[in-house]
Design a protein around this motif. Structure first.
Motif, PDB file in Angstrom:
ATOM      1  N   THR A 196       8.541  53.546 -26.584  1.00  0.00           N
ATOM      2  CA  THR A 196       8.255  52.133 -26.277  1.00  0.00           C
ATOM      3  C   THR A 196       8.429  51.814 -24.792  1.00  0.00           C
ATOM      4  N   ASP A 197       9.036  52.711 -24.032  1.00  0.00           N
ATOM      5  CA  ASP A 197       9.159  52.511 -22.578  1.00  0.00           C
ATOM      6  C   ASP A 197       7.999  53.132 -21.801  1.00  0.00           C
ATOM      7  N   LEU A 198       7.017  53.667 -22.532  1.00  0.00           N
ATOM      8  CA  LEU A 198       5.905  54.364 -21.879  1.00  0.00           C
ATOM      9  C   LEU A 198       4.567  53.799 -22.343  1.00  0.00           C
ATOM     10  N   ALA A 199       3.560  53.863 -21.462  1.00  0.00           N
ATOM     11  CA  ALA A 199       2.218  53.388 -21.805  1.00  0.00           C
ATOM     12  C   ALA A 199       1.201  54.136 -20.961  1.00  0.00           C
ATOM     13  N   ASP A 200      -0.087  53.910 -21.276  1.00  0.00           N
ATOM     14  CA  ASP A 200      -1.116  54.622 -20.508  1.00  0.00           C
ATOM     15  C   ASP A 200      -1.669  53.775 -19.359  1.00  0.00           C
ATOM     16  N   THR A 201      -0.999  52.668 -19.027  1.00  0.00           N
ATOM     17  CA  THR A 201      -1.425  51.862 -17.885  1.00  0.00           C
ATOM     18  C   THR A 201      -0.335  51.871 -16.799  1.00  0.00           C
ATOM     19  N   MET A 202      -0.789  51.929 -15.553  1.00  0.00           N
ATOM     20  CA  MET A 202       0.152  52.064 -14.433  1.00  0.00           C
ATOM     21  C   MET A 202       0.468  50.726 -13.770  1.00  0.00           C
ATOM     22  N   GLY A 203      -0.495  49.786 -13.795  1.00  0.00           N
ATOM     23  CA  GLY A 203      -0.333  48.547 -13.036  1.00  0.00           C
ATOM     24  C   GLY A 203      -0.600  48.780 -11.564  1.00  0.00           C
ATOM     25  N   ILE A 204      -0.091  47.877 -10.736  1.00  0.00           N
ATOM     26  CA  ILE A 204      -0.258  48.037  -9.283  1.00  0.00           C
ATOM     27  C   ILE A 204       1.086  48.435  -8.682  1.00  0.00           C
ATOM     28  N   LYS A 205       1.022  49.341  -7.716  1.00  0.00           N
ATOM     29  CA  LYS A 205       2.233  49.755  -7.001  1.00  0.00           C
ATOM     30  C   LYS A 205       2.016  49.452  -5.531  1.00  0.00           C
ATOM     31  N   ILE A 206       2.954  48.742  -4.945  1.00  0.00           N
ATOM     32  CA  ILE A 206       2.875  48.456  -3.510  1.00  0.00           C
ATOM     33  C   ILE A 206       4.110  49.059  -2.846  1.00  0.00           C
ATOM     34  N   PHE A 207       3.865  49.933  -1.875  1.00  0.00           N
ATOM     35  CA  PHE A 207       4.931  50.618  -1.159  1.00  0.00           C
ATOM     36  C   PHE A 207       4.993  50.050   0.255  1.00  0.00           C
ATOM     37  N   TYR A 208       6.030  49.255   0.541  1.00  0.00           N
ATOM     38  CA  TYR A 208       6.230  48.741   1.897  1.00  0.00           C
ATOM     39  C   TYR A 208       7.121  49.753   2.612  1.00  0.00           C
TER      40      TYR A 208
END
Ligand SMILES: [Zn+2]
Length: 421
Positions: free
Chosen positions: A61-73
């Protein structure tokens, strides 16, 4: 059948050493939302995973096949440098003054792909403006044959060598119109400029590198953006992903686009920075380059009663300089602000009033103000890449910075932003 890989959905998603009778024991690692893990086995409610840190077991339940957006400052020193990953896209918004971004991309983020001999494609590069602390670090990235590039977007104002500049501003000629001074030179396609000899040395170097990458078929095109443009508009993971350009504005004089000149080279270049508003799902992010007092007031005047600047997370303009307006900050009104500045500089960025106002004009009872120069992370007494991490699934925004510790199970200083106030 096992999925080959998945992404953490929870933030600080726990990784356990072992499981017995469908129960986990000993927390050994916590990973950020959106982190990629390889799945190697399953048992009951758990998957066995390989992570960049210690491997172990995670709840399904803590895992899925979608990553979302990641922003690295990224901490690039005195400057701005941001990497964005969303869907299959990789985007750079500036890259600092020196080699930090190149080091980060090659010695950390994409080492695995590069070691396999793969080329890494950066789909979009945004150069907010042509000050060295924003574009010069791109030279090393553009020069690296292991990278390919889609489009390089820029704001259109370049810098000239002083000997060719009758006004000694480094910006070329200006014209007067109705008592207002405007720049005469705007550049659209950097691949078609033939004035390299007139540019200052660093700009000429940058232009050469861009052209060389294009000749080597590693770079697609360059394009000037201005207010009203939409640089990117896509649907990613069934969510809206857009990059809208809120600035700079040009004014049409004699049928040609002109930039207003604020009687100062630095302020004019900074003030006409690309201003990016990024939307992913229901959440928004602002990148305002090095806006200053004159340009903030000018932008507010251009938009009149509309306020397109309000976002959930803003990168502080101009590294937390004192040259800002409270009225602009009130309009941006973010839950969190990220200030990108360096330790070893003479501007004293971020300035105390910029930090104070970032809190004062924020939304929510406990606004977050981050500084890349405080986001130092260490491992076995070695300084790693300082980084403010943003993860967003389209609804929730998580912001994480690494603690100065070696314990993976206690690695993150993590916050979840409010959805509304
Ligand atoms: Zn700057």
């Amino acid at each position: 059948m096992l999925p080959p890989f998945l992404y953490a959905t929870a933030n600080e998603a726990p990784v356990y050493e072992s499981i017995l009778n469908n129960r986990a024991s000993k927390l050994i690692n916590k990973i950020q939302s959106g982190t990629y893990v390889t799945i190697t086995a399953e048992e009951g409610d758990f998957y066995k995973v390989i992570t960049a840190g210690p491997n172990g077991w995670m709840r399904k339940t803590d895992l899925a096949d979608t990553m979302g957006i990641k922003i690295f400052y990224l901490d690039v020193g005195q400057g701005d440098g941001v990497l964005i990953e969303v869907g299959n896209l990789r985007i750079l918004v500036d890259s600092g003054p020196s080699v930090n971004m190149h080091n980060y991309l090659t010695k950390w983020q994409y080492t695995y792909l590069l070691n396999k001999g793969q080329q890494v494609h950066i789909d979009y590069v945004f150069v907010s403006h042509f000050d060295a602390d924003h574009y010069k670090g791109l030279i090393a990235v553009l020069n690296d044959k292991r990278f390919t590039f889609g489009t390089v977007y820029h704001a259109g104002i370049l810098k000239f060598a002083e000997k060719n500049n009758p006004y000694n501003t480094g910006l070329g000629d200006t014209i007067q119109h109705d008592g207002v001074e405007y720049l005469t030179k705007i550049f659209d396609n950097l691949l078609r400029t033939n004035e390299a000899a007139a540019f200052n040395r660093d700009i000429a170097n940058f232009m050469d590198v861009v052209k060389k990458a294009a000749v080597e078929n590693r770079l697609g095109k360059t394009k000037r953006l201005a207010a009203g443009d939409t640089a990117i508009s896509k649907t990613i993971e069934n969510k809206k992903f857009t990059i809208d350009i809120l600035g700079p504005f040009t004014e049409k004089i004699g049928g040609r686009h002109r930039f207003i000149y604020w009687h100062d080279e630095g302020k004019t270049i900074n003030g006409h920075s690309l201003v990016l508003k990024i939307t992913f799902g229901a959440r928004t992010f602002l990148f305002g380059g090095d806006l200053n007092t004159a340009s903030e007031l000018y932008l507010l005047q251009q938009y009149g009663n509309a306020n397109p600047f309000m976002v959930d997370v803003a990168k502080s303009c101009h590294h937390g300089s004192s040259d800002f307006t409270e009225v602009f900050m009130q309009q941006v009104n973010p839950f969190a602000t990220v200030i990108s500045s360096g330790d070893n500089e003479s501007f004293s960025h971020p300035r105390a009033d910029a930090i104070g106002c970032a809190g004062k004009y924020a939304r929510g009872n406990r606004p977050l103000v981050y500084s890349t120069e405080l986001a130092r992370s260490v491992s076995k007494s070695k300084i790693l890449f300082g980084m403010i991490n943003l993860r967003c699934n389209g609804n929730d925004i998580y912001m994480n910075q690494m603690k100065e510790t070696n314990r993976p199970a206690d690695m993150w200083d993590a916050y979840t932003l409010p959805r509304t106030v």
